[in-house]
Design a protein around this motif. Structure first.
Motif, PDB file in Angstrom:
ATOM      1  N   UNK A   1       0.535   5.059   9.378  1.00  0.00           N
ATOM      2  CA  UNK A   1       1.152   5.736   9.695  1.00  0.00           C
ATOM      3  C   UNK A   1       2.147   4.612  10.906  1.00  0.00           C
ATOM      4  N   UNK A   2       2.918   4.362  10.925  1.00  0.00           N
ATOM      5  CA  UNK A   2       4.234   4.069   9.988  1.00  0.00           C
ATOM      6  C   UNK A   2       3.406   2.465   8.999  1.00  0.00           C
ATOM      7  N   UNK A   3       3.848   3.104   7.602  1.00  0.00           N
ATOM      8  CA  UNK A   3       3.148   2.280   6.428  1.00  0.00           C
ATOM      9  C   UNK A   3       4.174   0.268   6.934  1.00  0.00           C
ATOM     10  N   UNK A   4       3.476  -0.447   7.033  1.00  0.00           N
ATOM     11  CA  UNK A   4       3.962  -1.695   7.285  1.00  0.00           C
ATOM     12  C   UNK A   4       3.923  -2.327   5.734  1.00  0.00           C
ATOM     13  N   UNK A   5       2.155  -1.922   5.192  1.00  0.00           N
ATOM     14  CA  UNK A   5       2.272  -3.492   4.081  1.00  0.00           C
ATOM     15  C   UNK A   5       2.646  -2.025   3.439  1.00  0.00           C
ATOM     16  N   UNK A   6       2.906  -2.485   2.105  1.00  0.00           N
ATOM     17  CA  UNK A   6       2.924  -1.475   0.369  1.00  0.00           C
ATOM     18  C   UNK A   6       1.806  -2.281  -0.417  1.00  0.00           C
ATOM     19  N   UNK A   7       0.712  -1.259  -0.183  1.00  0.00           N
ATOM     20  CA  UNK A   7      -0.362  -1.895  -0.660  1.00  0.00           C
ATOM     21  C   UNK A   7       0.128  -2.202  -2.602  1.00  0.00           C
ATOM     22  N   UNK A   8       0.495  -1.294  -3.130  1.00  0.00           N
ATOM     23  CA  UNK A   8       0.114  -1.437  -4.862  1.00  0.00           C
ATOM     24  C   UNK A   8       0.776  -2.456  -5.275  1.00  0.00           C
ATOM     25  N   UNK A   9       1.647  -2.959  -4.168  1.00  0.00           N
ATOM     26  CA  UNK A   9       2.823  -3.876  -5.068  1.00  0.00           C
ATOM     27  C   UNK A   9       2.338  -5.373  -5.383  1.00  0.00           C
TER      28      UNK A   9
ATOM     29  N   UNK B   1       1.088  -6.147  -7.897  1.00  0.00           N
ATOM     30  CA  UNK B   1      -0.424  -6.417  -8.730  1.00  0.00           C
ATOM     31  C   UNK B   1      -1.839  -5.481  -7.564  1.00  0.00           C
ATOM     32  N   UNK B   2      -1.598  -5.199  -6.662  1.00  0.00           N
ATOM     33  CA  UNK B   2      -2.036  -4.170  -6.162  1.00  0.00           C
ATOM     34  C   UNK B   2      -2.593  -5.556  -4.506  1.00  0.00           C
ATOM     35  N   UNK B   3      -1.363  -6.647  -4.829  1.00  0.00           N
ATOM     36  CA  UNK B   3      -2.012  -7.963  -3.698  1.00  0.00           C
ATOM     37  C   UNK B   3      -1.191  -7.296  -2.468  1.00  0.00           C
ATOM     38  N   UNK B   4      -0.469  -6.857  -2.045  1.00  0.00           N
ATOM     39  CA  UNK B   4       0.301  -5.765  -1.048  1.00  0.00           C
ATOM     40  C   UNK B   4       1.559  -6.526  -0.608  1.00  0.00           C
ATOM     41  N   UNK B   5       2.508  -6.250   0.368  1.00  0.00           N
ATOM     42  CA  UNK B   5       4.222  -7.112   0.258  1.00  0.00           C
ATOM     43  C   UNK B   5       4.323  -6.368   1.790  1.00  0.00           C
ATOM     44  N   UNK B   6       4.811  -7.290   2.194  1.00  0.00           N
ATOM     45  CA  UNK B   6       5.244  -6.804   3.625  1.00  0.00           C
ATOM     46  C   UNK B   6       7.088  -6.590   3.552  1.00  0.00           C
TER      47      UNK B   6
ATOM     48  N   UNK C   1     -12.820  -2.830  -4.031  1.00  0.00           N
ATOM     49  CA  UNK C   1     -11.386  -2.574  -3.023  1.00  0.00           C
ATOM     50  C   UNK C   1     -10.868  -1.039  -3.030  1.00  0.00           C
ATOM     51  N   UNK C   2      -9.907  -0.694  -1.962  1.00  0.00           N
ATOM     52  CA  UNK C   2      -9.170   0.487  -2.196  1.00  0.00           C
ATOM     53  C   UNK C   2      -7.688   0.384  -1.414  1.00  0.00           C
ATOM     54  N   UNK C   3      -6.707   0.514  -2.166  1.00  0.00           N
ATOM     55  CA  UNK C   3      -6.011   0.021  -1.077  1.00  0.00           C
ATOM     56  C   UNK C   3      -5.893  -1.645  -1.333  1.00  0.00           C
ATOM     57  N   UNK C   4      -5.604  -1.457   0.792  1.00  0.00           N
ATOM     58  CA  UNK C   4      -5.846  -3.583   1.014  1.00  0.00           C
ATOM     59  C   UNK C   4      -6.997  -3.374   1.844  1.00  0.00           C
TER      60      UNK C   4
END
Length: 588
Positions: free
Chosen positions: A66-74, A76-81, A487-490
């Motif tokens: 918080x605030x969210x910076x990287x979406x963790x599940x995008x 295939x779980x690799x994360x996206x900015x 591995x949990x989220x990122x």
């Protein structure tokens, strides 16, 4: 609830005019929301992307950000900015609804209803205070909230970010109107900056491209009002509004600029994309009825055949023509500040309409230098200028109403009737088109959406092969062995050792962005982190290492400082607002 409202009305009587205004503005918002009251989502080209943005914020909050910076599940779980480059302040609302258990479709529909109501009320507030007439405020609210271009963006294409930005354009118009028309020596003039701040910060935190267009429009207003800009109080109000908006939005701007300046993201390498062939034909600006179109990009090949109803509509064109007739026939007052502002707004509006057309030389401008190439390419569609074009033309329509009232009653009544007929007929076609022609979808959770779609992949590192990103585990280099892995989220916890004589590595299933760190939990030492195969997070393992690693994303300290500055700025502005309200109440 009804009992308390009636009791309040008995103690503090509410005028009939205010009650009527409340009912009509709510009705405008609800009419615009009809497509979201049907239990499904109208499918638009950008719907999947924005639904995933909501899911990304929800997952980011669950991961502890918080605030969210990287979406963790995008991916295939690799994360996206995405959250770093595309601010989603308003989308935290549907994300919270998802956390409370609402399905994806319901959360999105509730958000769009709230967005329509907010747009109706904000536009009513601004235009009512500009023209000091509730009826004119209601009509302008209807023209703006139910405008063809806004509904096209929100409903037909599901461009939620751009449509959200439209909510704040009237605030900037109202702020500029006050700054350039009111007496700078009046005590109330010193609050003009507040509306520029609210509007500009709202635009910054919803759609950066619309914010850039807003900066361009504000520059035009400053140039065309250059003499007034030299007044100390006028310049001070503009500076206060801009600086306050930047301070409130610093929590987003600092990470955005940090990554844009230091990371080789794909969006920095798309300057070759041209947009002139995506411009509109002149006739499209006057679209009033909703046909069965479905294309925007093949205009260069197919003309207007099967194109979407993108334009500003016959009603706003009629308002512009009427204003020009009054202007060039010498009917408008010569030296009034309001009239001068309206004339300048008409000139800017016509320029914005021109810039949306395919005849505007976008390709030539783009070829001038690398800066223009990047700016023009980032626009994607010239029709983006119709957002501000719509806002300016709604103001001109309201000005025509304000001018005719008391001077030409028959013309005034005719314009009122024309506005009512125009709004209702266009809206009937809207309802028919969206509910009968557009496809629909019902989604309950992200299992029905997938986690791989990222639109144009603008925010991954250049050179990343998206097709090669899949659900996977870590890959160890020569000499390195992994004993345990979780591995949990990122965040990753793993036990590994390197029996080789050279530095080894481990490639993890996380996309690399600046900010990731790997810490040896036994010694507290940090290991080197860089981009590995296909730009995933690679941890360098020194020879002889045997220990437990924790890999996670840690926002830089200056990001946290920017968040603190924004928070303090928001609190300070609220305290200032409360003191002003209390001072007015005491004087009353």
């Amino acid at each position: 609830m009804a009992h308390y409202i009636c009791e309040y009305n008995r103690v503090f009587p509410i005028s009939i005019e205010k009650k009527q205004s409340f009912f009509l503005v709510m009705l405008i918002g609800l009419i615009a929301s009809v497509p979201y009251l049907c239990g499904y989502n109208i499918w638009g080209a950008d719907l999947g992307y924005h639904l995933q943005r909501i899911e990304g914020l929800k997952d980011g909050l669950l991961s502890g950000q918080f605030p969210v910076r990287l979406e963790p599940e995008w991916l295939c779980g690799h994360g996206y900015a995405d959250a770093i480059f595309y601010c989603g302040t308003l989308l935290y609302f549907p994300a919270l609804l998802r956390l409370l258990g609402f399905p994806v479709t319901t959360s999105y529909n509730i958000f769009c209803v709230a967005l329509n109501l907010a747009t109706a009320w904000i536009s009513y507030f601004c235009f009512y205070h500009i023209f000091r007439n509730r009826r004119h405020g209601i009509i302008c609210s209807a023209l703006y909230t139910l405008s063809i271009f806004r509904i096209y963006k929100l409903v037909i294409t599901s461009a939620v970010g751009e449509a959200s930005a439209f909510t704040f354009i009237p605030l900037v118009i109202y702020g500029l109107y006050r700054i350039f028309t009111e007496n700078p020596d009046k005590p109330g003039y010193k609050t003009s900056w507040v509306f520029v701040m609210l509007g500009f910060s709202g635009l910054l935190q919803t759609h950066v491209l619309t914010c850039e267009i807003t900066a361009f429009v504000m520059l035009l207003f400053c140039i065309i009002n250059f003499r007034k800009l030299l007044r100390r109080n006028t310049l001070l109000e503009l500076l206060k509004g801009g600086i306050a908006a930047l301070a409130v939005s610093l929590w987003f701007l600092v990470p955005f600029l940090d990554y844009y300046m230091t990371q080789p993201v794909h969006i920095k390498y798309v300057s070759a994309r041209t947009i002139q062939d995506r411009g509109l034909y002149l006739a499209q600006l006057a679209f009033h009825f909703w046909g069965g179109g479905g294309e925007t990009t093949p205009l260069a090949d197919n003309g207007m055949w099967h194109s979407y109803p993108v334009g500003i509509g016959m009603m706003l064109i009629a308002g512009l023509v009427l204003f020009l007739i009054l202007w060039f026939s010498g009917k408008l007052p010569g030296k009034k500040e309001e009239t001068s502002f309206a004339k300048k707004t008409a000139l800017i509006a016509m320029l914005l309409l021109l810039m949306s057309l395919k005849i505007f030389p976008w390709d030539r401008i783009q070829s001038m230098n690398s800066v223009f190439a990047a700016l023009v390419s980032s626009l994607q569609f010239p029709n983006r200028f119709l957002g501000w074009g719509t806002g300016c033309l709604v103001f001109l329509f309201g000005y025509c109403l304000d001018y005719l009232k008391g001077r030409h009653e028959k013309g005034y009544l005719f314009l009122l009737v024309l506005a009512f007929i125009g709004i209702t007929t266009s809206d009937m076609y809207l309802l028919d088109y969206t509910n009968a022609e557009q496809s629909s979808v019902t989604l309950y959770n992200e299992d029905g959406m997938g986690v791989s779609y990222i639109s144009g992949a603008e925010y991954i590192l250049e050179g990343t092969e998206q097709a090669d990103i899949a659900f996977s585990g870590p890959e160890a280099g020569e000499g390195v062995e992994i004993e345990t892995y979780d591995k949990e989220y990122l965040s990753i916890d793993l036990q590994c050792f390197n029996n080789g004589t050279d530095v080894g590595f481990i490639d993890t299933p996380i996309l690399y962005y600046k900010g990731y760190e790997a810490v040896d939990t036994d010694s507290g030492n940090r290991l080197g982190v860089c981009a590995g195969k296909n730009n995933v997070v690679r941890v360098m393992i020194p020879p002889g290492f045997n220990g437990h690693l924790k890999i996670r994303f840690v926002p830089p300290v200056y990001w946290r400082i920017s968040e603190l500055v924004s928070g303090v700025s928001c609190i300070g502005l609220m305290v200032l607002w409360y003191r002003n309200r209390r001072r007015k109440y005491v004087k009353a």
